[in-house]
Design a protein around this motif. Sequence first.
Motif: not given
Length: 393
Positions: A1-23
């Motif tokens: 079973m996938t834990s919330p922590t394991s899901i949040s890590r790549p999700v946060v990485a994706g948010i950082v990718t978009a923020l850095v790329g756009v700004t």
Amino acid sequence: MTSPTSISRPVVAGIVTALVGVTSSFAVVLTGLRAVGATPAQAASGLLALCVLMGVAAIVLAVRYRMPITVAWSTPGAALLAATGTIEGGWPAAVGAFLVVAALILLTAVWPQLGRLIARIPPSIAQAMLAGVLLPLCLAPIGGLVANPWGVAPVIVTWLVFARFAPRWAVPLAFVAASIVVTVHLVSTGASVDPAVLVPRLEFTAPTFTFGALIGVALPLFLVTMASQNVPGVAIMRSYGYEVPWRPAMLVTGVGSALGATAGGHVINLAAISAALSAAPEAEPDPARRWIAAASSGVSGIVLGGLSAVLVALVVLAPEGVIPAVAGLALLAAFGSAVQQAIDDPGERMPAVVTFLVAASGVAILGVSAAFWALVAGLVVRTVLHLGRRPRS
């Protein structure tokens, strides 16, 4: 079973990718669109279209192929537009050129020979053209510091400090410093902003097709996008163990570019530098789950598109030199890389230098921009210098 922590890590990485790329590069995009004739509303529309379409494209490719394939706008392509300036036919002709670029990307997907033809252009000449295009923009922080030291100095100092301690965030935080400068300027001058202009909206333009735009904008924009974004993007993904499906990637980004062209978006493509933010182990230890980071970056990009009108308002209201300084700082790394690749091979150095100088000159002949003539000049010089020489093994 996938834990919330394991899901949040790549999700946060994706948010950082978009923020850095756009700004870190939206100022370059807006500068390029405005340079070829877009009004503030049309530039805002283009930024919105690019954010939404590159977000959708990233989600489609990541979910379909279970790879961290991220999609971005062409920052070097936007710099090319900024260096090109006003073209014959104005903004409608630029929109026509964007549609041609989209068609060429689609053609690359269905006709592999075109990709092989592009590969025959010496990398040194392609990178020298890019370096020449970037040079005037990279000089903007210097000119801005002279013209408006109190407005530009905080931006440069912020960038320098974080370039030392947090390089990934140096340009985004320089933009934050620029936003503070703009806010202080508005308060001190008593200027007001109409809330209506802060609402994101699409503004479509009927395209026209002119010779100067096709040769001087569409062709160099296509070459720069392929050489500086799509090809390196594939190489970076391969370095992390992913083999990008070339034809589907070109089809998705080509269709996305076509859909966004009449709304003012110049082109979307595979991410290059920012690709590592979702594909590296730091995003997610399990390579099979890093696609979540790319999908997250796509969703975040769509959300950031809602700020397109606000970003354009900041650019329009900014005091002299502040936003061009952010754009110039954002392009320093790309400029340095292009120069290094252009002159790395001593045997190709002279054609590369000629290409660089012609591109940096900004001369337009017969309504065709300097970028095209730089390619022509570099290839001619290279051909003459290599006449009678045996190919190196």
